[in-house]
Design a protein around this motif. Structure first.
Motif, PDB file in Angstrom:
ATOM      1  N   ARG A   1       0.836  -1.202   0.000  1.00  0.00           N
ATOM      2  CA  ARG A   1       0.000   0.000   0.000  1.00  0.00           C
ATOM      3  C   ARG A   1       0.874   1.256   0.000  1.00  0.00           C
ATOM      4  N   ASP A   2       1.957   1.190   0.756  1.00  0.00           N
ATOM      5  CA  ASP A   2       2.858   2.340   0.801  1.00  0.00           C
ATOM      6  C   ASP A   2       3.556   2.555  -0.541  1.00  0.00           C
ATOM      7  N   GLU A   3       3.685   1.466  -1.342  1.00  0.00           N
ATOM      8  CA  GLU A   3       4.287   1.581  -2.670  1.00  0.00           C
ATOM      9  C   GLU A   3       3.287   2.091  -3.708  1.00  0.00           C
ATOM     10  N   GLY A   4       2.034   2.243  -3.279  1.00  0.00           N
ATOM     11  CA  GLY A   4       1.031   2.748  -4.201  1.00  0.00           C
ATOM     12  C   GLY A   4       0.212   1.687  -4.875  1.00  0.00           C
ATOM     13  N   LEU A   5       0.402   0.437  -4.486  1.00  0.00           N
ATOM     14  CA  LEU A   5      -0.409  -0.629  -5.069  1.00  0.00           C
ATOM     15  C   LEU A   5      -1.822  -0.581  -4.491  1.00  0.00           C
ATOM     16  N   PRO A   6      -2.777  -1.065  -5.246  1.00  0.00           N
ATOM     17  CA  PRO A   6      -4.154  -1.091  -4.719  1.00  0.00           C
ATOM     18  C   PRO A   6      -4.258  -2.070  -3.543  1.00  0.00           C
ATOM     19  N   ALA A   7      -5.353  -1.991  -2.798  1.00  0.00           N
ATOM     20  CA  ALA A   7      -5.572  -2.873  -1.644  1.00  0.00           C
ATOM     21  C   ALA A   7      -5.811  -4.303  -2.122  1.00  0.00           C
ATOM     22  N   ILE A   8      -4.875  -5.140  -1.854  1.00  0.00           N
ATOM     23  CA  ILE A   8      -4.949  -6.538  -2.292  1.00  0.00           C
ATOM     24  C   ILE A   8      -5.229  -7.406  -1.060  1.00  0.00           C
ATOM     25  N   PRO A   9      -6.414  -7.988  -0.935  1.00  0.00           N
ATOM     26  CA  PRO A   9      -6.670  -8.863   0.212  1.00  0.00           C
ATOM     27  C   PRO A   9      -5.672 -10.027   0.250  1.00  0.00           C
ATOM     28  N   VAL A  10      -5.116 -10.260   1.416  1.00  0.00           N
ATOM     29  CA  VAL A  10      -4.123 -11.324   1.599  1.00  0.00           C
ATOM     30  C   VAL A  10      -4.771 -12.448   2.405  1.00  0.00           C
ATOM     31  N   ALA A  11      -4.730 -13.677   1.851  1.00  0.00           N
ATOM     32  CA  ALA A  11      -5.289 -14.853   2.535  1.00  0.00           C
ATOM     33  C   ALA A  11      -4.169 -15.620   3.228  1.00  0.00           C
ATOM     34  N   VAL A  12      -4.399 -15.938   4.488  1.00  0.00           N
ATOM     35  CA  VAL A  12      -3.408 -16.651   5.304  1.00  0.00           C
ATOM     36  C   VAL A  12      -4.058 -17.930   5.836  1.00  0.00           C
ATOM     37  N   ASN A  13      -3.349 -19.055   5.689  1.00  0.00           N
ATOM     38  CA  ASN A  13      -3.840 -20.330   6.225  1.00  0.00           C
ATOM     39  C   ASN A  13      -3.654 -20.379   7.741  1.00  0.00           C
ATOM     40  N   VAL A  14      -4.683 -20.870   8.431  1.00  0.00           N
ATOM     41  CA  VAL A  14      -4.630 -21.010   9.886  1.00  0.00           C
ATOM     42  C   VAL A  14      -4.755 -22.500  10.220  1.00  0.00           C
ATOM     43  N   SER A  15      -3.798 -23.018  10.989  1.00  0.00           N
ATOM     44  CA  SER A  15      -3.843 -24.434  11.376  1.00  0.00           C
ATOM     45  C   SER A  15      -4.905 -24.647  12.454  1.00  0.00           C
ATOM     46  N   PRO A  16      -5.433 -25.873  12.561  1.00  0.00           N
ATOM     47  CA  PRO A  16      -6.424 -26.150  13.612  1.00  0.00           C
ATOM     48  C   PRO A  16      -5.910 -25.827  15.012  1.00  0.00           C
ATOM     49  N   ARG A  17      -4.631 -26.136  15.270  1.00  0.00           N
ATOM     50  CA  ARG A  17      -4.090 -25.853  16.598  1.00  0.00           C
ATOM     51  C   ARG A  17      -4.013 -24.356  16.856  1.00  0.00           C
ATOM     52  N   GLN A  18      -3.624 -23.593  15.846  1.00  0.00           N
ATOM     53  CA  GLN A  18      -3.545 -22.134  16.017  1.00  0.00           C
ATOM     54  C   GLN A  18      -4.943 -21.544  16.210  1.00  0.00           C
ATOM     55  N   PHE A  19      -5.934 -22.100  15.483  1.00  0.00           N
ATOM     56  CA  PHE A  19      -7.304 -21.609  15.620  1.00  0.00           C
ATOM     57  C   PHE A  19      -7.846 -21.874  17.023  1.00  0.00           C
ATOM     58  N   ALA A  20      -7.473 -23.052  17.582  1.00  0.00           N
ATOM     59  CA  ALA A  20      -7.984 -23.426  18.895  1.00  0.00           C
ATOM     60  C   ALA A  20      -7.166 -22.846  20.038  1.00  0.00           C
ATOM     61  N   GLN A  21      -6.098 -22.123  19.711  1.00  0.00           N
ATOM     62  CA  GLN A  21      -5.205 -21.636  20.752  1.00  0.00           C
ATOM     63  C   GLN A  21      -5.897 -20.665  21.703  1.00  0.00           C
TER      64      GLN A  21
END
Length: 691
Positions: free
Chosen positions: A515-535
């Motif tokens: 965004r600081d470089e002037g690129l448009p807002a690009i949604p970023v998808a991140v994988n969440v492991s079951p253990r991290q979700f249940a943390q």
């Protein structure tokens, strides 16, 4: 040649259980004998009482009859004759006219009564008169009945089946009661003679005997019923006793079997019982293609504790070790005491060397990681562990235990390892596992990981709708390490949560940099492991990243798997709604590979579902993949969700997906996962704005 003594050479006697006591037979015989003894006694007693009562009644009647006779007849006419009769001979006496007159007078007075025969005695016992003429003149002074009556006391006796002469003539087969009654002119007057009256009681005796038979029948029936009751009760009691005896015997045998198969000190199964159970598990595993493992655990330097603190402390420590082992293993796992300070653990259905190593580490940590508090004080123990895995190290329990014991001997020399495997290649895999874990920890500390981003495009317009962050590990010595090589290890070794938090932080940082470089807002998808979700702190971590990097709502998307959403649905839904409230988009990753039901899926607060690449790979030629992909796309659209297909690599696949109504796709057909700089150039090259 030496010979063994006969006592030693002979086989030991075979123990035989004593034959059960024949309770029913004993009680039946005893009861039968009792009935046979009791019945005659009862009948005899009843007969005695009945006839005694009959005699008493007849005495009473005959006394009254005699008094009537004495008072009503002209006794004075006969009294002198009776006193003078002793001076006469029997022949003269029988011809005296007084005899005929007396006979006629008595016959007249006794008519209609049950009197069958009458005798008259003087005080000396001379028979002055008798209905049987042959008896006149006989002396009966020695008769007990006569003597009793002469003394003033009436007496009687019963006579059965008598033949005699009565007033009516000769009579046979009659039952009589003979009564001896003193004769007096009046009550209190002196006794002048004795009258013997024979009463015919044949009808009464017949009735008494009939009554006796009725009593006998009733008594027999009653005793029979009582005998039957006691017999049935005895049978029931014997059945209960036998059943209780069988139960006691079974319990005793069960206890003996338990004692034979379990260590008395620790309560764990012994080596033999462990081997039998392990053989069953190995046979089951062979049929299903699964694997089993055996761990041999040896308490190190235990002999020193035994020598220093004594057997009591050593035994107490062994019991504590056994107790911790029980708590440490899973339900279905096996534990046993092999010998001395050595234990065995059986692991049915293990996934592989990594799972076995995990169990060994758990044993080292949970069983021997803390001191043992016993009466002599706290003691720190350590252990060596040898492992064998089927089928490489054996196909039956004996081979597996032998291989685990051989590995244990090696483990005593290599104490730095959590366990030593019998097969060399397995030890190599364990070393690789430990080395990878060590490198992972170092990489997290040095931030050696990198993120690449794969574009996601809308099929109808070709516009860029987002990117998926994919982790990469570039090791200084080993080069590029694929995620498939270290992500499972990070999951197993508890490193996936810090690794996932790093990915989340880095993806948000990179979004802000673009965004600081002037690129448009690009949604970023991140994988969440079951253990991290249940943390439990995922929501706060996501909020912190968004706040730290000043990201707008919708800039971050978290991808969760179907297995994550199936565990504790209510808690999962609360977490997902909290994330959406914080401005985080949610998508369901690998959709179609799990077992989510439609009812579960419609409850989840999702923005998008991702069709797994395993269903895209065979499109459009594979009929099964085509059918499944079409159903998944229709299901997603029916729920009002955007559908994104993963792994699109060919134009035909893209065309098929677009025809079926899929909204978005990602894959090598569009672009591989790109480093941040290359992705920036890819975005700038796009003809349209970001959706």
């Amino acid at each position: 040649m030496a010979l063994l003594p006969e006592a030693i050479a002979a086989e030991p006697p075979v123990a035989r259980s004593p034959a059960p006591f024949p309770l029913v037979r004993h009680l039946a015989l005893t009861g039968l004998v009792g009935v046979l003894v009791l019945l005659p006694a009862l009948v005899g007693f009843s007969r005695h009482i009945s006839f005694h009562a009959l005699e008493e009644q007849q005495i009473h009647d005959n006394v009254a009859l005699t008094q009537l006779f004495a008072n009503s007849m002209a006794w004075t006419a006969y009294a002198d004759f009776v006193r003078e009769a002793r001076a006469l001979s029997p022949g003269v006496l029988a011809r005296r006219p007084e005899i005929a007159a007396l006979r006629a007078d008595l016959a007249r007075r006794m008519r209609g009564l049950n009197v069958a025969r009458v005798k008259l005695y003087d005080l000396s016992g001379l028979t002055v008169f008798s209905t049987e003429a042959s008896q006149i003149g006989q002396l009966r002074g020695d008769n007990a009945g006569f003597q009793a009556a002469r003394g003033g006391r009436p007496a009687s006796q019963i006579v059965f089946h008598e033949q005699f002469s009565s007033f009516e003539g000769e009579v046979a087969d009659r039952n009589l009661v003979a009564s001896y009654v003193p004769l007096r002119r009046s009550l209190g007057a002196p006794i002048e003679g004795v009258l013997e009256v024979y009463s015919d009681v044949t009808p009464y005796v017949a009735k008494l005997e009939a009554t006796q038979w009725q009593i006998l029948a009733a008594a027999t029936g009653g005793l029979g019923l009582l005998f039957t009751f006691f017999f049935l009760s005895a049978r029931r009691a014997e059945a209960l006793i036998r059943r209780q005896a069988r139960q006691v015997s079974a319990a005793h045998e069960s206890l003996l079997r338990y004692q034979a198969r379990h260590d008395p000190l620790t309560g764990l199964p012994v080596r033999l019982a462990f081997a039998e159970a392990m053989d069953r598990e190995l046979r089951t595993a062979q049929r299903s293609g699964a694997r089993c493992a055996v761990l041999a655990v040896d308490v190190e330097r235990f002999k020193d504790i035994n020598d220093s603190y004594g057997h009591a402390t050593a035994d107490e420590l062994l019991r504590e070790v056994a107790g911790r082992l029980r708590k440490c293993i899973r339900v279905g796992d096996l534990a046993a005491r092999a010998v001395g300070d050595e234990f065995l653990i059986g692991l049915p259905g293990v996934a592989g060397v990594e799972a076995v190593t995990h169990v060994a580490e758990k044993v080292q940590r949970e069983v021997f990681g803390e001191r043992f508090a016993v009466a002599s004080g706290p003691h720190a123990l350590s252990a060596s562990i040898g492992a064998a895995v089927s089928p490489e190290d054996g196909t039956d329990a004996a081979e597996m235990i032998q291989s685990a014991s051989a590995a244990l001997h090696q483990a005593r020399r290599l104490s730095a390892r959590p366990c030593q495997f019998h097969a060399a290649e397995m030890n190599s895999r364990v070393l690789d596992l430990l080395a990878t874990e060590h490198r992972l920890r170092e990489a997290l500390e040095r931030h050696d990981f990198r993120l690449h981003y794969q574009p996601q495009l809308e099929l109808g317009t070709g516009r860029l709708v987002g990117v998926e962050a994919l982790i990469r590990w570039q090791h200084a010595d080993l080069g590029s390490i694929a995620p498939i090589q270290f992500i499972p290890i990070a999951e197993e070794r508890g490193l996936i949560v810090p690794l996932g938090n790093w990915v989340l932080e880095e993806a948000c940082r990179q979004h802000r940099a673009w965004r600081d470089e002037g690129l448009p807002a690009i949604p970023v998808a991140v994988n969440v492991s079951p253990r991290q979700f249940a943390q439990g702190d995922l929501v706060e971590e996501a909020k912190r990243c968004l706040r730290t990097h000043d990201l707008a709502p919708g800039a971050l998307e978290l991808e969760v798997t179907e297995s994550t959403t199936m565990d504790g649905t209510d808690e999962v839904i609360r977490t997902m709604r909290a994330l959406q409230a914080a401005g985080v988009r949610l998508s369901l990753d690998d959709f179609g590979t799990g077992y989510s039901s439609l009812s579960q899926l419609k409850r989840l607060p999702l923005d998008r579902v991702k069709l797994d690449q395993s269903f895209v790979r065979g499109l459009p030629d594979d009929g099964d993949d085509s059918a499944i992909a079409g159903v998944v796309i229709e299901m997603g659209r029916a729920l009002g969700l955007r559908v994104l297909a993963e792994g699109a690599e060919t134009l035909r696949q893209v065309e098929f997906l677009q025809e079926r109504g899929c909204h978005e796709a990602q894959g090598f057909y569009f672009a591989r996962a790109l480093p941040p700089a290359e992705l920036a150039r890819f975005v700038r090259a796009q003809p349209g704005a970001v959706a």
